[in-house]
Design a protein around this motif. Structure first.
Motif, PDB file in Angstrom:
ATOM      1  N   ASP A  12       0.822  -1.201   0.000  1.00  0.00           N
ATOM      2  CA  ASP A  12       0.000   0.000   0.000  1.00  0.00           C
ATOM      3  C   ASP A  12       0.861   1.258   0.000  1.00  0.00           C
ATOM      4  O   ASP A  12       0.523   2.247  -0.635  1.00  0.00           O
ATOM      5  N   GLU A  13       1.975   1.228   0.709  1.00  0.00           N
ATOM      6  CA  GLU A  13       2.884   2.371   0.710  1.00  0.00           C
ATOM      7  C   GLU A  13       3.407   2.629  -0.704  1.00  0.00           C
ATOM      8  O   GLU A  13       3.462   3.769  -1.157  1.00  0.00           O
ATOM      9  N   GLU A  18       3.103   5.791  -5.803  1.00  0.00           N
ATOM     10  CA  GLU A  18       2.829   5.855  -7.252  1.00  0.00           C
ATOM     11  C   GLU A  18       1.644   6.779  -7.532  1.00  0.00           C
ATOM     12  O   GLU A  18       1.691   7.602  -8.444  1.00  0.00           O
ATOM     13  N   LEU A  19       0.582   6.618  -6.765  1.00  0.00           N
ATOM     14  CA  LEU A  19      -0.616   7.431  -6.964  1.00  0.00           C
ATOM     15  C   LEU A  19      -0.312   8.907  -6.753  1.00  0.00           C
ATOM     16  O   LEU A  19      -0.714   9.753  -7.554  1.00  0.00           O
ATOM     17  N   ASN A  22       1.795  10.448  -9.546  1.00  0.00           N
ATOM     18  CA  ASN A  22       1.101  10.541 -10.829  1.00  0.00           C
ATOM     19  C   ASN A  22      -0.124  11.446 -10.811  1.00  0.00           C
ATOM     20  O   ASN A  22      -0.834  11.526 -11.814  1.00  0.00           O
ATOM     21  N   GLN A  23      -0.385  12.135  -9.710  1.00  0.00           N
ATOM     22  CA  GLN A  23      -1.564  12.997  -9.640  1.00  0.00           C
ATOM     23  C   GLN A  23      -1.571  14.095 -10.709  1.00  0.00           C
ATOM     24  O   GLN A  23      -2.590  14.295 -11.373  1.00  0.00           O
ATOM     25  N   PRO A  24      -0.469  14.831 -10.915  1.00  0.00           N
ATOM     26  CA  PRO A  24      -0.517  15.874 -11.955  1.00  0.00           C
ATOM     27  C   PRO A  24      -0.803  15.289 -13.345  1.00  0.00           C
ATOM     28  O   PRO A  24      -1.594  15.852 -14.111  1.00  0.00           O
ATOM     29  N   ALA A  25      -0.190  14.168 -13.661  1.00  0.00           N
ATOM     30  CA  ALA A  25      -0.402  13.543 -14.972  1.00  0.00           C
ATOM     31  C   ALA A  25      -1.834  13.042 -15.105  1.00  0.00           C
ATOM     32  O   ALA A  25      -2.469  13.215 -16.151  1.00  0.00           O
ATOM     33  N   TRP A  67      -2.046   2.209 -16.452  1.00  0.00           N
ATOM     34  CA  TRP A  67      -3.134   1.548 -15.732  1.00  0.00           C
ATOM     35  C   TRP A  67      -4.087   2.582 -15.144  1.00  0.00           C
ATOM     36  O   TRP A  67      -5.308   2.451 -15.257  1.00  0.00           O
ATOM     37  N   ALA A  68      -3.550   3.637 -14.554  1.00  0.00           N
ATOM     38  CA  ALA A  68      -4.377   4.686 -13.952  1.00  0.00           C
ATOM     39  C   ALA A  68      -5.169   5.432 -15.019  1.00  0.00           C
ATOM     40  O   ALA A  68      -6.339   5.782 -14.799  1.00  0.00           O
TER      41      ALA A  68
END
Length: 183
Positions: A12-13, A18-19, A22-25, A67-68
């Motif tokens: 989870d860490e 990763e999450l 990748n928020q701006p993208a 994937w996101a």
């Protein structure tokens, strides 16, 4: 408290890292599929929730961003169906796939450019100046601690840091303007 950061499993860490990275993208991708629509933040939040719920299906070491983006695409479709506003959405799967591929290729450079420029500009500082900036801002060492360690007054350190921040700001601006963040 079971979900506090100290109690998260290592998987989870890694997922949260990763999450977050990748928020701006992810936001840029959603905005590109919803031009001019103010609901992009809501779709981003729904996407984040969906990604979290499906985190166990993500395979570590694969392309998280792709994937996101795929998950965001389906979340957007569900949102539009729910809101009955799909008339403007590009429903051509081939075009949507082309946009997704282009965003996956382009966003890593654009989203990471300021950080890459900062790293490059820090490398160009004199070692003692770089150490001062990193110890104060990255390691969060107080000016009093830095002053005691290096034998300089707090006033001198403030002036030095002011000048170094100005130099870094100019360097970063120049690198971003010329697109040379990675050179």
């Amino acid at each position: 408290m079971p979900d506090s950061p100290e109690n998260l499993p290592a998987i989870d860490e890694e997922f949260v890292a990763e999450l977050t990275a990748n928020q701006p993208a992810l936001h840029s991708f959603i905005v590109s599929l919803m031009p001019g629509d103010s609901a992009s933040d809501e779709v981003l939040q729904r996407t984040n929730l969906t990604l979290w719920r499906k985190r166990e299906t993500y395979q570590s070491g694969t392309n998280f961003r792709a994937w996101a983006f795929e998950c965001a695409k389906w979340t957007l479709r569900a949102y539009l169906k729910e809101k009955r506003r799909s008339s403007w959405l590009i429903v051509d799967d081939e075009l949507t796939r082309a946009i997704t591929e282009r965003m996956v290729e382009r966003i890593p450079v654009e989203a990471d450019a300021p950080q890459a420029a900062l790293r490059m500009c820090l490398e160009r500082l004199r070692p003692m100046d770089r150490e001062l900036v990193l110890s104060h801002y990255e390691e969060e060492e107080t000016l009093a601690e830095v002053s005691k360690r290096c034998g300089r007054t707090i006033g001198t350190l403030k002036v030095t840091l002011f000048r170094l921040r100005a130099a870094l700001r100019r360097c970063i601006s120049d690198r971003l303007a010329t697109g040379a963040a990675n050179t």
